[in-house]
Design a protein around this motif. Structure first.
Motif, PDB file in Angstrom:
ATOM      1  N   VAL A  12       0.836  -1.197   0.000  1.00 27.15           N
ATOM      2  CA  VAL A  12       0.000   0.000   0.000  1.00 27.15           C
ATOM      3  C   VAL A  12       0.874   1.252   0.000  1.00 27.15           C
ATOM      4  N   LEU A  16       0.918   4.060  -3.004  1.00 26.17           N
ATOM      5  CA  LEU A  16       0.571   5.464  -2.753  1.00 26.17           C
ATOM      6  C   LEU A  16       1.741   6.381  -3.080  1.00 26.17           C
ATOM      7  N   ALA A  20       1.651   9.219  -5.960  1.00 26.64           N
ATOM      8  CA  ALA A  20       1.813  10.609  -5.534  1.00 26.64           C
ATOM      9  C   ALA A  20       3.009  11.274  -6.203  1.00 26.64           C
ATOM     10  N   LEU A  47      -2.163   9.437 -10.661  1.00 24.94           N
ATOM     11  CA  LEU A  47      -3.103   9.365  -9.535  1.00 24.94           C
ATOM     12  C   LEU A  47      -4.531   9.552 -10.019  1.00 24.94           C
TER      13      LEU A  47
END
Length: 247
Positions: A12, A16, A20, A47
């Motif tokens: 995870v 992310l 980002a 994203l």
């Protein structure tokens, strides 16, 4: 904390972080480029593409769940058993016509964009949810149903308080299967101008840039793994609750 959970948390975090700030991972993908091509896809915001991808899958699977669970409830009622063959035929449509064929058929009617992909994913998700819900509702212990009936519950109360909660683990398993399939299948939506992560993969194929293909595929794969784990966790919780309720 178990090793498996640590791995999932790391996945995870990486996902992310990449979405980002994808340019920070350029050294990772640079070895996979050819002819001095860019290492990171910058023609669109990754994203934003990922969020659109998730939203499209969530909408399609939610709609498929409503339709499939509704059909399963209908055909497991005494007044609806005659509709079982028709309901099963409708649920099988998505498996009869592959998603790419559904896109080809729906684009002339709905135009380019997310709508054809939504229809394709909805149809493709019907069968696993329908069959699992049907199995869950029709395989309940007759003693439990009789106890609920004997307590004075109406048919609606038995459905909402007994049947659906006990069948929930199987229903969630069907939704899990449909979700994982849809996350990967949604990539083809970019062929008809739906904004999904397939855009990155297609750009890699068109420009002969394996780095784009790899990063698009890895993000889609990570999302599928995380969705599978989330639904598996929900299934285990629902199974424990169903076991308590059955006792």
């Amino acid at each position: 904390m178990t090793g498996g959970r640590l791995i999932r948390l790391a996945l995870v975090g990486l996902l992310l972080a990449f979405l980002a700030r994808p340019t920070a991972f350029a050294p990772v993908f640079a070895p996979f480029t050819r002819n001095d091509a860019p290492a990171i896809y910058t023609q669109g915001d990754l994203l934003s593409l990922a969020l659109n991808h998730v939203a499209l899958v969530a909408a399609a699977v939610s709609a498929a769940s409503l339709v499939a669970v509704g059909f399963a409830i209908l055909v497991t009622r005494p007044s609806g058993t005659d509709f079982l063959p028709l309901s099963r035929a409708i649920a099988n449509i998505g498996q009869t016509f592959p998603p790419i064929a559904v896109l080809a058929l729906t684009v002339p009617a709905l135009g380019f964009g997310p709508a054809p992909t939504f229809v394709a994913l909805l149809l493709y998700g019907l069968l696993p949810i329908f069959e699992n819900t049907l199995t869950g509702l029709s395989g309940l212990d007759p003693a439990v149903e009789e106890a609920a009936r004997g307590s004075g519950m109406t048919g609606r109360q038995r459905l909402l308080r007994v049947e659906l909660p006990l069948a929930l683990p199987l229903i969630l398993a069907g939704i899990r299967i449909a979700t994982v399939i849809s996350i990967s299948t949604a990539t083809i939506g970019s062929t008809v101008a739906a904004r999904t992560l397939g855009e990155v993969i297609i750009a890699g194929l068109l420009s002969n840039n394996p780095a784009f293909i790899l990063q698009g595929g890895l993000v889609v794969g990570a999302m599928a793994v995380l969705a599978h784990d989330a639904f598996s966790w929900a299934e285990r919780r629902a199974a424990r609750r169903a076991g308590h309720a059955a006792r």
